[in-house]
Design an enzyme around this catalytic site. Sequence first.
Site: not given
Length: 488
Positions: A329, A426
């Site tokens: 991310c 994630h």
Amino acid sequence: MATLMIQGTTSDAGKSTVVAGLCRVLKRRGVSVAPFKPQNMALNSAVTEDGGEIGRSTALQAQAAGVAPHSDMNPVLLKPESDRGSQVILRGKVYGHMDAMDYHAFKLTAKESVMAAWQALESRFDVIIAEGAGSPAEINLREGDIANMGFAEAADCPVILVGDIDRGGVFAQLVGTLELLSESEQARMKGFVINRFRGDISLLNPGIDWLATRTGKPVLGTLPYLQGLLLDAEDSVGLTHAEKAGQTLNVIVPALPRISNHTDFDPLRLHPQVSLTFVGPGQPIPAADVIILPGSKSTASDLEWLKRQGWDHAIQRHLRYGGKVLGICGGFQMLGEWVDDPDGLEGKPEKVAGLGLLPLTTRMVAGKQLRNVSGVLLGEGAAVTGYEIHNGVSEGKALERPLFDLGTHQDGAINEDGQVMGTYLHGLFDHQEACQAILVRLGLAMAQPVDYRAHRERELERLADTLEAHLDIDAIIALLGADALPSR
């Protein structure tokens, strides 16, 4: 419908684990139960079934209850972007950015969202186990409170107070907290739970008897210190390093000031062949096989922090010696050439040069991307599931070599020699097949399969067993009212 609220004498007193444990205990008894946290401040978050965002610990509690996470379960989520300001999430969606004083004035509006979300859950579940935040005795935050007694009073629900004996001074914690409450709030407090006790319980009994006499409130149980309990943390990062016999892959992670979703690494903490170390500010950067750059709530400012700590030079040296680098991310965005936040969506407006390890640039744009996804790791075809939570949009040649095929789109990037890779995903280590395949790519030739999801379920069962053994569950259920529960 019945609601019971679990509050704590301090942050990290054990509220989250007690709520998770009670949700699993009630689920095992056939009760329709949901967790609820009126207000949370955390950078670990999850994507819900309705496309919203809630605190990760609340999502874990939903799993304990056997229900899908929903944005109503955590109607106010504050995601700190600096020491004085946070992104405000209302019922799963970004509302705006506020400093502490602005949010204090906003609490009346926030309370409306809290009560609406609670009432929505009330219509769908028989029992709600609510969790407070911090301590109800934080005098400076009492006005307009929605996180602790402000909610309990509005919902007219009983409260149990948890104190952490492992910190020391648990009787002062419990009595002092009770003394700082109003008369109506003291009446609402129905009992205490002492958490994280080690040793011979007979040595504690005189204190328990004194506490009951002094306050007129029962101690509903003393929970033992659960060694090795590994469940999704609300926000704290453990910086300790644990050696593992026979481990063959050393992984280090910088503990960024605004690190987000560090629960991504819980499966690696569990893995018997991986030694994971979080490296804090000012600490020397050790040699390692793999460097993982984690998610960040303030990517540009955390990227500048990395450089001040010397990570940019350490990463270059690491790569020259054949090491691998993975960005997740915000960490993925840092691997590129530029991170541009012209509108200050994650802090002050700025454009920061990236680490230059992948040919891509990222621009922060309004409209956070929130989705649960599944797909395969390109090449191996290993199944992967996870979730995306990010503002940035990345562009560049690096994306022509994606890491994952997620069906609706491709994700991530990997350089030609396979040393540098990044993803927006994630939770990528949670899936046993994906975790094993990615660890092989990172250099663990004979990676063992580890099923983190099964581990999480075992831990929830272990937690529920502990509560059943050490708490007066019948007394706690009595607080909910017999009409709310099925006959046993």
